[in-house]
Design an enzyme around this catalytic site. Structure first.
Site, PDB file in Angstrom:
ATOM      1  N   HIS A  72      -3.455  26.677   0.399  1.00 44.72           N
ATOM      2  CA  HIS A  72      -3.046  27.965  -0.173  1.00 44.72           C
ATOM      3  C   HIS A  72      -4.194  28.566  -0.968  1.00 44.72           C
ATOM      4  CE1 HIS A  72      -1.858  24.921  -3.128  1.00 44.72           C
ATOM      5  NE2 HIS A  72      -2.149  25.820  -4.032  1.00 44.72           N
ATOM      6  N   TYR A 200       3.762  30.468 -11.387  1.00 46.80           N
ATOM      7  CA  TYR A 200       3.911  30.126 -12.803  1.00 46.80           C
ATOM      8  C   TYR A 200       4.693  31.256 -13.470  1.00 46.80           C
ATOM      9  CZ  TYR A 200      -0.019  26.796 -12.203  1.00 46.80           C
ATOM     10  OH  TYR A 200      -0.840  25.764 -11.803  1.00 46.80           O
ATOM     11  N   PRO A 292      -0.599  19.485 -17.607  1.00 47.12           N
ATOM     12  CA  PRO A 292      -0.634  19.745 -16.167  1.00 47.12           C
ATOM     13  C   PRO A 292      -0.712  21.231 -15.781  1.00 47.12           C
ATOM     14  CG  PRO A 292       1.554  18.996 -16.863  1.00 47.12           C
ATOM     15  CD  PRO A 292       0.659  18.869 -18.043  1.00 47.12           C
ATOM     16  N   LYS A 296      -5.264  20.013 -13.139  1.00 45.65           N
ATOM     17  CA  LYS A 296      -6.657  19.566 -13.149  1.00 45.65           C
ATOM     18  C   LYS A 296      -6.847  18.046 -13.231  1.00 45.65           C
ATOM     19  CE  LYS A 296      -8.552  23.463 -12.776  1.00 45.65           C
ATOM     20  NZ  LYS A 296      -8.493  23.623 -11.340  1.00 45.65           N
ATOM     21  N   TYR A 384      -9.870  28.365 -12.520  1.00 45.16           N
ATOM     22  CA  TYR A 384      -8.771  27.663 -11.845  1.00 45.16           C
ATOM     23  C   TYR A 384      -9.309  26.879 -10.640  1.00 45.16           C
ATOM     24  CZ  TYR A 384      -4.001  27.009 -10.012  1.00 45.16           C
ATOM     25  OH  TYR A 384      -2.824  26.477  -9.553  1.00 45.16           O
TER      26      TYR A 384
HETATM   27  P1  RFL Z   1      -3.576   6.729 -13.388  1.00 43.16           P
HETATM   28  O1  RFL Z   1      -2.980   7.442 -12.235  1.00 43.16           O
HETATM   29  O2  RFL Z   1      -2.831   6.688 -14.663  1.00 43.16           O
HETATM   30  O3  RFL Z   1      -3.924   5.252 -12.898  1.00 43.16           O
HETATM   31  C1  RFL Z   1      -4.311   4.241 -13.804  1.00 43.16           C
HETATM   32  C2  RFL Z   1      -3.942   2.913 -13.205  1.00 43.16           C
HETATM   33  O4  RFL Z   1      -4.325   1.875 -14.104  1.00 43.16           O
HETATM   34  C3  RFL Z   1      -3.277   0.933 -14.227  1.00 43.16           C
HETATM   35  N1  RFL Z   1      -3.407   0.271 -15.536  1.00 43.16           N
HETATM   36  C4  RFL Z   1      -3.898  -0.978 -15.699  1.00 43.16           C
HETATM   37  N2  RFL Z   1      -4.367  -1.872 -14.832  1.00 43.16           N
HETATM   38  C5  RFL Z   1      -4.799  -3.078 -15.323  1.00 43.16           C
HETATM   39  N3  RFL Z   1      -4.743  -3.388 -16.647  1.00 43.16           N
HETATM   40  C6  RFL Z   1      -4.279  -2.516 -17.562  1.00 43.16           C
HETATM   41  N4  RFL Z   1      -4.234  -2.821 -18.848  1.00 43.16           N
HETATM   42  C7  RFL Z   1      -3.822  -1.233 -17.094  1.00 43.16           C
HETATM   43  N5  RFL Z   1      -3.318  -0.149 -17.704  1.00 43.16           N
HETATM   44  C8  RFL Z   1      -3.070   0.755 -16.755  1.00 43.16           C
HETATM   45  C9  RFL Z   1      -2.017   1.762 -14.087  1.00 43.16           C
HETATM   46  O5  RFL Z   1      -0.891   0.967 -13.672  1.00 43.16           O
HETATM   47  C10 RFL Z   1      -2.435   2.763 -13.021  1.00 43.16           C
HETATM   48  O6  RFL Z   1      -2.154   2.309 -11.716  1.00 43.16           O
HETATM   49  O7  RFL Z   1      -5.041   7.346 -13.747  1.00 43.16           O
HETATM   50  P2  RFL Z   1      -6.178   7.913 -12.771  1.00 43.16           P
HETATM   51  O8  RFL Z   1      -6.409   6.990 -11.618  1.00 43.16           O
HETATM   52  O9  RFL Z   1      -7.289   8.281 -13.679  1.00 43.16           O
HETATM   53  O10 RFL Z   1      -5.565   9.239 -12.136  1.00 43.16           O
HETATM   54  C11 RFL Z   1      -5.262  10.357 -12.940  1.00 43.16           C
HETATM   55  C12 RFL Z   1      -4.074  11.139 -12.365  1.00 43.16           C
HETATM   56  O11 RFL Z   1      -3.021  10.225 -12.120  1.00 43.16           O
HETATM   57  C13 RFL Z   1      -3.599  12.257 -13.322  1.00 43.16           C
HETATM   58  O12 RFL Z   1      -4.713  12.897 -13.912  1.00 43.16           O
HETATM   59  C14 RFL Z   1      -2.767  13.337 -12.581  1.00 43.16           C
HETATM   60  O13 RFL Z   1      -1.571  12.802 -12.097  1.00 43.16           O
HETATM   61  C15 RFL Z   1      -2.466  14.520 -13.512  1.00 43.16           C
HETATM   62  N6  RFL Z   1      -1.579  15.535 -12.902  1.00 43.16           N
HETATM   63  C16 RFL Z   1      -2.082  16.470 -12.016  1.00 43.16           C
HETATM   64  N7  RFL Z   1      -3.376  16.444 -11.674  1.00 43.16           N
HETATM   65  C17 RFL Z   1      -3.869  17.340 -10.753  1.00 43.16           C
HETATM   66  O14 RFL Z   1      -5.080  17.319 -10.482  1.00 43.16           O
HETATM   67  N8  RFL Z   1      -3.067  18.266 -10.109  1.00 43.16           N
HETATM   68  C18 RFL Z   1      -1.737  18.338 -10.399  1.00 43.16           C
HETATM   69  O15 RFL Z   1      -1.033  19.144  -9.766  1.00 43.16           O
HETATM   70  C19 RFL Z   1      -1.209  17.457 -11.409  1.00 43.16           C
HETATM   71  N9  RFL Z   1       0.101  17.494 -11.726  1.00 43.16           N
HETATM   72  C20 RFL Z   1      -0.207  15.581 -13.223  1.00 43.16           C
HETATM   73  C21 RFL Z   1       0.600  16.587 -12.616  1.00 43.16           C
HETATM   74  C22 RFL Z   1       0.358  14.650 -14.100  1.00 43.16           C
HETATM   75  C23 RFL Z   1       1.716  14.732 -14.402  1.00 43.16           C
HETATM   76  N10 RFL Z   1       2.239  13.757 -15.284  1.00 43.16           N
HETATM   77  C24 RFL Z   1       3.333  12.951 -14.976  1.00 43.16           C
HETATM   78  C25 RFL Z   1       1.471  13.368 -16.454  1.00 43.16           C
HETATM   79  C26 RFL Z   1       1.940  16.682 -12.912  1.00 43.16           C
HETATM   80  C27 RFL Z   1       2.506  15.771 -13.826  1.00 43.16           C
HETATM   81  C28 RFL Z   1       3.952  15.947 -14.159  1.00 43.16           C
HETATM   82  C1  PHB Z   2       2.544  20.175  -8.861  1.00 43.47           C
HETATM   83  O1  PHB Z   2       2.709  20.599  -7.706  1.00 43.47           O
HETATM   84  O2  PHB Z   2       2.984  19.070  -9.237  1.00 43.47           O
HETATM   85  C2  PHB Z   2       1.800  21.025  -9.834  1.00 43.47           C
HETATM   86  C3  PHB Z   2       1.328  22.259  -9.442  1.00 43.47           C
HETATM   87  C4  PHB Z   2       0.627  23.047 -10.350  1.00 43.47           C
HETATM   88  C5  PHB Z   2       0.442  22.576 -11.636  1.00 43.47           C
HETATM   89  C6  PHB Z   2       0.917  21.328 -12.021  1.00 43.47           C
HETATM   90  C7  PHB Z   2       1.607  20.547 -11.117  1.00 43.47           C
HETATM   91  O3  PHB Z   2      -0.215  23.340 -12.533  1.00 43.47           O
END
Ligand code: RFL
Ligand code: PHB
Length: 395
Positions: A72, A200, A292, A296, A384
């Protein structure tokens, strides 16, 4: 056990790093404290920047994303009683986004690990880092009831915000920058067709977001107070509230149905500096968190890992520590750009419980400025879209 790079955490950052290092001929072992099924079950990010998409393609992880993901062009913004507008990143910059779930990326990474018989140890408990300031650090952990030791040359802390790696940096070295927001997001996943664009909404009742995972899978979010309980939000209430926060013509196009997942996430901005201490390098959420709102977080994890894998490959290929020495500064430039954008969008689009009439008017005028000014739209499109990855010598 022995390896060149011990990777703590088997989320997207840790597994992508092990994949890229393998392609560069560098050996690694991943220690993940959860089971594979638990890591697999997290529903999180969904929007990939062009730079992330290009990297996944170039390292052989793009096939399923290209088949199942939804490209998109930008984001739509709606606010109370006003016409919505579209920030067209493709028109302004020639870049696109891909809606493709983190869950799917994690599956693709696990499949790639299986294909190359990567050493990924799940349920590695009590992971402890030793000697990060020495030339020969090691990691201890407990696996299947046995105490184990992993000797290595470098440790990559990819263990997310609550991990142990960052805590191995002494308090007198680590600088922390933090902002906690007075609300969270209640998110649902539903097997219903999404709106064609990510939308949004800023509404007096609070922020809302309509997003997508595939032509038959939608993701929606609502701004909620921090003390919200999921039990108080049956699907019917969620849909009613979501529709109330969108202008009528958008609300009427939202297709409702039963949710298949529901969760609440608090919003926070956080940066740890530096991202390197001795032989320890932090990447992804272990070093920084963004709210979020700009989508990013995962994209930053990918760019950190790209810079780190390139620096480690260069070190093993040429013996030069130059790129490793520049890693923290280079990664932080991109991190702060996205941290600032996510903070800006969070302020622009949410209703803050303590905001004054002045704050409210200023926010409305900012939205009106964005709606009416092509230059303002271009500037937001640039932020963005995310900064391009830097060349080895810097920008
Ligand atoms: P993670 O995914 O937290 O993975 C870390 C891993 O380390 C493990 N761990 C351990 N392992 C060994 N020993 C320990 N002591 C440990 N402690 C932890 C954990 O079990 C896990 O498997 O970090 P990583 O790899 O840096 O990845 C980061 C992303 O997961 C995060 O930035 C994104 O999900 C954020 N995010 C979004 N990012 C985007 O780029 N686009 C999006 O649309 C977006 N939407 C979101 C999001 C995050 C959200 N939440 C739930 C915070 C939407 C939401 C709702
Ligand atoms: C998502 O699809 O989970 C999503 C999309 C846009 C955002 C955050 C999360 O800014």
């Amino acid at each position: 056990m022995k390896t060149q790079v011990a990777i703590i955490g088997g989320g997207p950052a840790g597994l992508l790093l092990s994949h890229l290092l393998h392609q560069a001929g560098v050996d690694s072992v991943v220690l993940e404290h959860r089971s594979r099924a638990q890591v697999q079950s997290r529903i999180r990010a969904g929007v990939l920047e062009q730079g992330t998409v290009d990297l996944l393609r170039s390292c052989g992880l793009g096939d399923r994303m290209d088949r199942e993901g939804h490209p998109h062009d930008g984001m739509q913004v709606a606010w109370a009683g006003q016409e919505s507008f579209f920030i067209d990143v493709r028109k302004h910059l020639g870049k696109r986004f891909m809606a493709y779930g983190q869950t799917q990326i994690q599956e693709d990474l696990h499949a790639a690990c299986d294909a190359r018989s990567a050493r990924v140890i799940h349920e590695a408990l009590d992971v402890t880092l030793h000697g990060v300031e020495s030339a020969n650090p090691h990691v201890t952990f407990v696996h299947a009831g046995q105490e184990q030791r992993l000797d290595c040359q470098f440790i990559a802390g990819c263990d997310g915000f609550h991990g142990v790696s960052r805590k191995a940096i002494p308090a007198n070295v680590l600088r922390e920058f933090e902002k906690v927001y007075p609300f969270g997001w209640l998110g649902i996943l539903s097997e219903t067709p999404p709106l064609p664009d990510i939308v949004y909404a800023n509404h007096p009742r609070g922020f809302a977001l309509a997003s997508m995972r595939s032509p038959t899978l939608s993701r929606y979010y609502l701004q909620v107070p921090l003390d919200t309980r999921i039990e108080d939000w049956p699907d019917e209430r969620f849909w009613q509230e979501l529709k109330a926060r969108y202008p009528r013509e958008i609300a009427d196009r939202i297709v409702t149905g039963p949710s298949i997942e529901k969760s609440i996430a608090p919003l926070r901005s956080y940066v740890a500096e530096p991202m390197r201490h001795g032989q320890l390098f932090l990447a992804g959420d272990a070093a920084h968190i963004v709210p979020p709102t700009g989508a990013k977080g995962l994209n930053l994890a990918v760019s950190d890992v790209f810079y780190l894998s390139r620096a480690l490959a260069d070190f093993y290929g040429t013996g030069s520590p130059f790129l490793l020495d520049g890693y923290s500064d280079m990664a932080l430039r991109r991190v702060w750009a996205s941290v600032r954008t996510s903070w800006y969008l969070t302020n622009l689009l949410h209703r803050f419980p303590d905001s004054t009439a002045f704050d409210q008017r200023a926010q409305e005028h900012e939205l009106e400025y964005l709606r009416s000014s092509p230059s303002a739209q271009l500037a937001l499109a640039e932020q963005y879209a995310g900064l391009p990855f830097e060349a080895p010598g810097g920008a």
